[in-house]
Design a protein around this motif. Structure first.
Motif, PDB file in Angstrom:
ATOM      1  N   UNK A   1      -0.224  -9.659  80.246  1.00 31.32           N
ATOM      2  CA  UNK A   1      -0.912 -10.544  81.188  1.00 31.32           C
ATOM      3  C   UNK A   1      -1.516  -9.691  82.295  1.00 31.32           C
ATOM      4  N   UNK A   2      -2.832  -9.782  82.441  1.00 30.01           N
ATOM      5  CA  UNK A   2      -3.548  -9.019  83.458  1.00 30.01           C
ATOM      6  C   UNK A   2      -3.774  -9.913  84.680  1.00 30.01           C
ATOM      7  N   UNK A   3      -3.081  -9.600  85.764  1.00 34.25           N
ATOM      8  CA  UNK A   3      -3.272 -10.327  87.025  1.00 34.25           C
ATOM      9  C   UNK A   3      -4.440  -9.672  87.761  1.00 34.25           C
ATOM     10  N   UNK A   4      -5.635 -10.008  87.332  1.00 33.04           N
ATOM     11  CA  UNK A   4      -6.813  -9.334  87.872  1.00 33.04           C
ATOM     12  C   UNK A   4      -7.062  -9.694  89.331  1.00 33.04           C
ATOM     13  N   UNK A   5      -6.551 -10.840  89.766  1.00 31.73           N
ATOM     14  CA  UNK A   5      -6.778 -11.223  91.156  1.00 31.73           C
ATOM     15  C   UNK A   5      -5.914 -10.397  92.113  1.00 31.73           C
ATOM     16  N   UNK A   6      -4.762  -9.910  91.623  1.00 29.71           N
ATOM     17  CA  UNK A   6      -3.887  -9.082  92.468  1.00 29.71           C
ATOM     18  C   UNK A   6      -3.900  -7.614  92.066  1.00 29.71           C
ATOM     19  N   UNK A   7      -4.509  -7.300  90.902  1.00 31.24           N
ATOM     20  CA  UNK A   7      -4.599  -5.907  90.478  1.00 31.24           C
ATOM     21  C   UNK A   7      -3.349  -5.388  89.822  1.00 31.24           C
ATOM     22  N   UNK A   8      -2.666  -6.243  89.036  1.00 35.36           N
ATOM     23  CA  UNK A   8      -1.449  -5.833  88.364  1.00 35.36           C
ATOM     24  C   UNK A   8      -1.495  -6.193  86.889  1.00 35.36           C
ATOM     25  N   UNK A   9      -0.717  -5.460  86.108  1.00 30.98           N
ATOM     26  CA  UNK A   9      -0.649  -5.668  84.667  1.00 30.98           C
ATOM     27  C   UNK A   9       0.813  -5.900  84.277  1.00 30.98           C
ATOM     28  N   UNK A  10       1.056  -6.946  83.516  1.00 26.96           N
ATOM     29  CA  UNK A  10       2.412  -7.324  83.132  1.00 26.96           C
ATOM     30  C   UNK A  10       2.537  -7.336  81.613  1.00 26.96           C
ATOM     31  N   UNK A  11       3.402  -6.460  81.089  1.00 24.84           N
ATOM     32  CA  UNK A  11       3.638  -6.401  79.648  1.00 24.84           C
ATOM     33  C   UNK A  11       5.091  -6.789  79.378  1.00 24.84           C
ATOM     34  N   UNK A  12       5.261  -7.721  78.415  1.00 23.91           N
ATOM     35  CA  UNK A  12       6.625  -8.135  78.132  1.00 23.91           C
ATOM     36  C   UNK A  12       6.724  -9.108  76.986  1.00 23.91           C
ATOM     37  N   UNK A  13       7.841  -9.823  76.969  1.00 22.04           N
ATOM     38  CA  UNK A  13       8.147 -10.768  75.890  1.00 22.04           C
ATOM     39  C   UNK A  13       8.091 -12.185  76.455  1.00 22.04           C
ATOM     40  N   UNK A  14       7.407 -13.075  75.700  1.00 14.92           N
ATOM     41  CA  UNK A  14       7.209 -14.450  76.146  1.00 14.92           C
ATOM     42  C   UNK A  14       7.871 -15.415  75.165  1.00 14.92           C
ATOM     43  N   UNK A  15       8.367 -16.521  75.709  1.00 14.75           N
ATOM     44  CA  UNK A  15       8.977 -17.565  74.885  1.00 14.75           C
ATOM     45  C   UNK A  15       8.633 -18.924  75.466  1.00 14.75           C
ATOM     46  N   UNK A  16       8.026 -19.772  74.637  1.00 11.58           N
ATOM     47  CA  UNK A  16       7.671 -21.137  75.054  1.00 11.58           C
ATOM     48  C   UNK A  16       6.843 -21.141  76.337  1.00 11.58           C
ATOM     49  N   UNK A  17       5.878 -20.224  76.411  1.00 16.55           N
ATOM     50  CA  UNK A  17       4.915 -20.119  77.507  1.00 16.55           C
ATOM     51  C   UNK A  17       5.500 -19.492  78.770  1.00 16.55           C
TER      52      UNK A  17
ATOM     53  N   UNK B   1       7.526  -5.652  82.140  1.00 15.34           N
ATOM     54  CA  UNK B   1       7.322  -4.494  83.007  1.00 15.34           C
ATOM     55  C   UNK B   1       6.015  -4.710  83.766  1.00 15.34           C
ATOM     56  N   UNK B   2       6.090  -4.641  85.090  1.00 13.79           N
ATOM     57  CA  UNK B   2       4.913  -4.855  85.925  1.00 13.79           C
ATOM     58  C   UNK B   2       4.461  -3.514  86.498  1.00 13.79           C
ATOM     59  N   UNK B   3       3.174  -3.272  86.427  1.00 13.99           N
ATOM     60  CA  UNK B   3       2.628  -2.041  87.008  1.00 13.99           C
ATOM     61  C   UNK B   3       1.287  -2.341  87.660  1.00 13.99           C
ATOM     62  N   UNK B   4       0.887  -1.485  88.549  1.00  7.88           N
ATOM     63  CA  UNK B   4      -0.409  -1.641  89.220  1.00  7.88           C
ATOM     64  C   UNK B   4      -1.528  -1.122  88.333  1.00  7.88           C
ATOM     65  N   UNK B   5      -2.646  -1.801  88.400  1.00  9.26           N
ATOM     66  CA  UNK B   5      -3.854  -1.311  87.734  1.00  9.26           C
ATOM     67  C   UNK B   5      -4.506  -0.275  88.644  1.00  9.26           C
ATOM     68  N   UNK B   6      -5.186   0.684  88.059  1.00  4.31           N
ATOM     69  CA  UNK B   6      -5.749   1.803  88.838  1.00  4.31           C
ATOM     70  C   UNK B   6      -6.665   1.323  89.956  1.00  4.31           C
ATOM     71  N   UNK B   7      -7.359   0.208  89.760  1.00  2.00           N
ATOM     72  CA  UNK B   7      -8.283  -0.265  90.795  1.00  2.00           C
ATOM     73  C   UNK B   7      -7.682  -1.442  91.579  1.00  2.00           C
ATOM     74  N   UNK B   8      -6.370  -1.400  91.829  1.00  2.00           N
ATOM     75  CA  UNK B   8      -5.693  -2.499  92.524  1.00  2.00           C
ATOM     76  C   UNK B   8      -6.325  -2.814  93.875  1.00  2.00           C
ATOM     77  N   UNK B   9      -6.698  -1.799  94.627  1.00  2.00           N
ATOM     78  CA  UNK B   9      -7.255  -2.027  95.960  1.00  2.00           C
ATOM     79  C   UNK B   9      -8.600  -2.752  95.918  1.00  2.00           C
ATOM     80  N   UNK B  10      -9.258  -2.755  94.744  1.00  2.00           N
ATOM     81  CA  UNK B  10     -10.551  -3.435  94.619  1.00  2.00           C
ATOM     82  C   UNK B  10     -10.404  -4.879  94.159  1.00  2.00           C
ATOM     83  N   UNK B  11      -9.174  -5.332  93.919  1.00  2.00           N
ATOM     84  CA  UNK B  11      -8.938  -6.702  93.462  1.00  2.00           C
ATOM     85  C   UNK B  11      -9.238  -7.694  94.586  1.00  2.00           C
ATOM     86  N   UNK B  12      -9.425  -8.944  94.233  1.00  2.00           N
ATOM     87  CA  UNK B  12      -9.737  -9.966  95.226  1.00  2.00           C
ATOM     88  C   UNK B  12      -8.589 -10.162  96.205  1.00  2.00           C
TER      89      UNK B  12
END
Length: 226
Positions: free
Chosen positions: A176-192, A198-209
């Motif tokens: 899940x790419x949280x483009x509005x906050x500049x973060x990327x979330x990779x993990x396991x999902x169940x029933x939505x 694991x959450x990490x910052x995207x390289x251009x986080x400071x340019x996010x809305x």
């Protein structure tokens, strides 16, 4: 010899064969009264059945224009809705099989959603994409009218999920790419819902809305020798 004698066809049967509708016919109206539209069909016939190309309008204002096979929609055709003011709005255009949407086509829903892709027995099935009225967008695989399998869901605010779906909900591994906050979330999902990730910052986080106030610190694993 008896077997060389010509077989005679009864006059009643011969007359019945002559009355069967074959070839191109003009509009044939239904006798129903007190309806919005006069039901009629204009097109080709074979053995008293709609067969070939033709246009049919039912008493509720649904109009189908396309191919027929033994009285059923079959092949390519367009289904439209006629309003009381006479305006025509296209609802579905695509392939049909024995009266049901089957194959590739596009469908406009009453709520404003628009889908184009594969159908099976009137349901979205296969690969397709849909534009939701609320601004969301999905592209990927479908099963029994729901997103199922690999797909990508883009929310109206720009956030994006790429991964697996089951019966229309996020399941299994995905990102899940949280483009509005500049973060990327990779993990396991169940029933939505996300079970672990694991959450990490995207390289251009400071340019996010709406970037996060503090950057997520990197985790450094060190080896300790005894």
């Amino acid at each position: 010899m008896p077997f060389l004698k010509c077989l005679k066809i009864s006059s009643s049967k011969e007359q019945s064969e002559r009355t069967k509708r074959n070839g191109l016919r003009f509009s044939i109206y239904s006798p129903q009264t007190k309806v919005l539209f006069k039901a009629h069909y204009k097109g080709e016939w074979k053995d008293d059945r709609k067969h070939g190309k033709g246009i049919e309008v039912d008493r509720n204002g649904w109009m189908y224009e396309g191919h027929w096979f033994c009285d059923r929609k079959h092949g390519y055709g367009v289904l439209s809705k006629i309003s009381k003011d006479g305006s025509v709005c296209k609802v579905y255009a695509g392939d049909w099989m024995t009266g049901k949407k089957e194959g590739y086509g596009n469908f406009s829903y009453d709520n404003g959603d628009y889908y184009e892709g594969d159908f099976q027995r009137n349901k979205r099935h296969g690969h397709g994409r849909i534009w939701y009225k609320n601004g969301d967008y999905y592209q990927g695989f479908w099963k029994n009218d729901f997103p199922h399998g690999k797909g990508m869901l883009i929310k109206g605010n720009g956030n994006r999920y790429e991964g697996n779906f089951v019966d229309g909900k996020k399941n299994d591994f995905g990102t899940f790419y949280h483009l509005d906050t500049g973060q990327c979330q990779y993990g396991y999902w169940s029933n939505d819902s996300c079970v672990n990730s694991i959450m990490r910052d995207i390289s251009w986080r400071q340019s996010a809305l709406h970037p996060t106030a503090y950057a997520i610190p990197k985790i450094n694993i060190s080896t300790i020798c005894y």
